[in-house]
Scaffold this active site. Structure first.
Site, PDB file in Angstrom:
ATOM      1  N   HIS A 127     -28.593 111.616  12.794  1.00  0.00           N
ATOM      2  CA  HIS A 127     -28.347 110.171  12.869  1.00  0.00           C
ATOM      3  C   HIS A 127     -26.872 109.888  13.161  1.00  0.00           C
ATOM      4  CE1 HIS A 127     -32.312 108.884  11.779  1.00  0.00           C
ATOM      5  NE2 HIS A 127     -32.282 109.442  10.575  1.00  0.00           N
ATOM      6  N   THR A 177     -27.825  82.411  -1.269  1.00  0.00           N
ATOM      7  CA  THR A 177     -26.768  81.838  -0.435  1.00  0.00           C
ATOM      8  C   THR A 177     -26.030  80.687  -1.109  1.00  0.00           C
ATOM      9  OG1 THR A 177     -28.499  80.520   0.649  1.00  0.00           O
ATOM     10  CG2 THR A 177     -27.796  82.537   1.746  1.00  0.00           C
ATOM     11  N   PRO A 211     -31.633  81.398   2.920  1.00  0.00           N
ATOM     12  CA  PRO A 211     -32.216  82.581   2.266  1.00  0.00           C
ATOM     13  C   PRO A 211     -31.823  82.637   0.796  1.00  0.00           C
ATOM     14  CG  PRO A 211     -31.088  83.153   4.321  1.00  0.00           C
ATOM     15  CD  PRO A 211     -30.713  81.745   4.002  1.00  0.00           C
ATOM     16  N   GLU A 220     -29.582 113.838   8.488  1.00  0.00           N
ATOM     17  CA  GLU A 220     -28.557 112.786   8.473  1.00  0.00           C
ATOM     18  C   GLU A 220     -27.464 113.068   9.490  1.00  0.00           C
ATOM     19  OE1 GLU A 220     -29.130 110.124   6.951  1.00  0.00           O
ATOM     20  OE2 GLU A 220     -30.835 110.847   5.795  1.00  0.00           O
ATOM     21  N   LYS A 267     -27.472  77.806  -2.963  1.00  0.00           N
ATOM     22  CA  LYS A 267     -28.051  76.461  -2.928  1.00  0.00           C
ATOM     23  C   LYS A 267     -27.918  75.766  -4.293  1.00  0.00           C
ATOM     24  CE  LYS A 267     -32.033  78.113  -1.533  1.00  0.00           C
ATOM     25  NZ  LYS A 267     -31.648  79.527  -1.301  1.00  0.00           N
TER      26      LYS A 267
END
Length: 659
Positions: A431, A209, A206, A428, A211
């Site tokens: 939740h 990361t 992704p 909230e 590369k």
């Protein structure tokens, strides 16, 4: 480029100065402003005492006649004569004339030069114009020739800027690439055993990361030249330019072998051939064909290793991925907790941290973060500390940085009414309460009603450990948490708002994937429904190929609705049983706007229920099921009256009858 431009401009100015001088010499030095006289007219004027002086240069036959009251003039002496002989021929004895009447000046070098320039300057002017035009044409030709040259940037291996010590969190990938470094450093060691040097390494992962960073570390460790180029830099609107640049790049690489060629975002030119629309000539395919030939053609004895990076390996051409071209595929996934801790330690170097800061705790709060996200997190924390005029980076800055990376900066200046603030607080709180009471939901780390980005408030839940997969029980608890905000609004205010739109969308998407992808449906069983094709040039998931009937589509919708309704009911039961805790959390949010997980946990008397996810469930030892046949789930028939038959192609949710 600036010096060359200055030289070209200076050359133009020199030509202009020469032209002005030539014009001045021609007009002024030539003496065209005096009258042309005959010798007879001059002799008559001398006898009439009108002439003041006769002036002649030794190197010229021109004689200037200066009058006392008239405009000066000039006359030309006959060849092989002088002024005295001419005057004597016309009856004027030079000895009887005044001594200052005739003046003979010695030859002037400036006059010789001016005479020469009068002839040469126009010629030089024409030559200069010709040379200037040739230079301009040559410059245009050079630009046309360099159009097909490679634009790769060369980094020498003498001064490595990045090494493996600067890369953390990808230990397995580093081990794979250590062998590439040894191939470049000690090729004879492998050649003696008949081993072939790998031609290419494909880094897949992704965004963020590491590369590109890892490829630079390979070049720094090997100490060899490193050519870096992006896949999009090959392709131009003119056919053949990309292939020409590929040839030029590999020619440069072979001259600097052993070396590394790094192609970032190779999917720009490495996509599957034959996927374009129409039958026109495709410049991208020509470029890909040239890359294939260069990587594994007839000339395969060069010590050039190609490292490429992409986050879309699914669209690459199969010929590019076969052994002999990209021999290895190194996967770089988002780091786990150990990798995040190592990455945070690397980025924390040189940044003064408070003693209370725990890298371990910070790594636990950032699951799913990539290396780039973690670097941005530490940098944002340092910026916040500097903004607050602090000398060290503390926990408050790091916690705020996590929220900024996830949801964006705070929007405290946003004007909100008291009713909206109270509704957001209860939303909230719903939740947070349901997430706290369900054993398989992730623990609550932070609850806030401060607007961030596009969100009016948020509840951050973070698992205690990294997960490779999720169970059905975890999905069901997540669905209840998603629906809890909507349920809290409905129960407290007896009204629905748009604040739950994103929650409903996420819950519906999770329920659909549970049914159609994960096989978590009792009636449909472990089957996958719907095949999504990603057309390379038309965008991803442009359409879904339905490999199921209308009957199954209706049943899928029924299963999704059942999952959502069950989650809605579970959230309603929890909020009803703990209405006092819901009110306490909401009132605390109204006062403080943001509360941490520890502050919320202090409102509860009993500990949070913990899931038992290690081994088989309690009371059902694994030995009990050894050798027992696997019982398939019973498929329920589709019970639907004929009058409820949906029209052809129906796949939408149907309203449920009232209880």
């Amino acid at each position: 480029m600036a010096d060359t431009k200055w030289l070209r401009n200076g050359f133009v100015w020199i030509i202009l100065i020469i032209a002005v001088i030539a014009l001045w010499v021609t007009l002024v030095g030539g003496g065209n402003d005096r009258r042309n006289l005959t010798i007879g007219e001059v002799v008559a004027d001398i006898r009439a005492d009108k002439v003041a002086q006769l002036v002649q240069n030794e190197d010229s036959r021109k004689v200037r006649v200066e009058y006392t009251s008239e405009k000066d003039g000039q006359f030309t002496l006959p060849a092989d004569t002088n002024i005295y002989e001419v005057l004597d021929r016309y009856g004027l004895n030079p000895a009887a004339l005044p001594e200052d009447l005739i003046e003979i000046k010695p030859a002037s070098r400036l006059g010789n030069w001016l005479g020469a320039l009068t002839f040469l300057l126009p010629t030089l002017f024409l030559i200069g114009i010709f040379v200037f035009m040739m230079r301009q044409a040559q410059g245009s030709n050079n630009q046309a020739i360099s159009f097909g040259k490679s634009r790769a940037r060369l980094f020498t291996g003498n001064k490595p800027t990045v090494t493996f010590s600067d890369v953390a969190g990808v230990e397995e990938a580093k081990e794979e690439l250590v062998e590439v470094v040894e191939f470049l450093k000690y090729p004879d060691k492998f050649a003696s055993l008949g081993a072939r040097i790998p031609r290419g390494v494909l880094l897949v992962g992704p965004p963020g990361t590491g590369k590109t960073l890892l490829s630079r570390a390979v070049a720094g460790e090997a100490g060899v030249p490193f050519f870096s180029i992006s896949g999009s830099e090959f392709v131009e609107m003119f056919v053949g330019v990309g292939a020409s640049r590929v040839r030029d790049l590999f020619d440069q690489a072979k001259r600097n072998a052993p070396c590394i060629v790094f192609v970032d975002e190779i999917d720009a030119v490495g996509r599957q051939r034959g996927a374009g629309l129409g039958g026109s000539h495709d410049e991208r395919e020509q470029t890909l064909n040239q890359i294939l030939v260069e990587m594994d053609g007839f000339d395969s004895s060069t010590n050039v290793i190609v490292i490429a990076a992409t986050n879309r390996p699914d669209v690459l051409d199969p010929a590019l991925l076969r052994p002999g071209r990209f021999d290895r595929q190194v996967i770089l996934d988002r780091p786990d907790i150990q990798g995040r801790r190592a990455i945070l330690e690397v980025h924390a170097r040189g940044k003064p941290m408070e003693e209370s800061v725990s890298i371990e705790n910070l790594a636990r709060q950032t699951p799913g973060f990539s290396g780039a996200d973690l670097e941005n997190l530490v940098n944002e924390a340092a910026i916040l500390a500097a903004r607050r005029n602090k000398k060290t980076v503390g926990r408050d800055e790091l916690t705020e940085a996590i929220d900024r990376v996830i949801a964006g900066p705070q929007r405290k200046s946003r004007v909100i009414t008291e009713r909206e603030k109270l509704m957001t607080a209860f939303h909230e709180a719903g939740h947070a309460l349901v997430a706290r009471m369900l054993p398989n939901a992730d623990p609550v780390r932070k609850v806030s009603i401060v607007a961030r980005g596009m969100m009016g408030g948020y509840t951050r839940v973070v698992p205690d450990e990294d997960r490779l997969f999720k169970t059905k029980a975890q999905f069901e608890d997540d669905l209840a948490v998603y629906m809890a905000g909507h349920v809290a609004e409905l129960m407290i205010f007896e009204e629905q708002s748009t604040g739950a739109a994103n929650d409903i969308e996420r819950a519906t998407a999770v329920a659909r994937r549970m049914v159609t992808e994960f096989g978590m449906s009792r009636s449909l069983g472990p089957l996958a429904f719907g095949k999504k094709d990603e057309l390379v040039f038309l965008g991803r998931e442009i359409s879904e190929q339905r490999n199921y009937s209308d009957e199954v589509a209706y049943q899928i919708d029924q299963e999704i609705r059942q999952l959502i309704d069950t989650a809605h009911q579970r959230a309603k039961e929890i909020i009803s049983q703990h209405a006092d805790k819901l009110d306490a959390i909401a009132q605390l949010l109204v006062r403080q706007e943001t509360i941490e997980g520890e502050e919320m946990e202090a409102l509860f008397d009993s500990p949070r229920p913990k899931p038992d996810l290690v081994g088989p469930p309690t009371g059902r030892p694994a030995s009990r099921f050894q050798g027992a046949p696997v019982r398939e789930p019973e498929a329920r028939p589709i019970e639907r009256p004929e009058r409820d038959m949906p029209p052809s192609g129906a796949g939408q949710l149907r309203p449920q009858p009232a209880d």
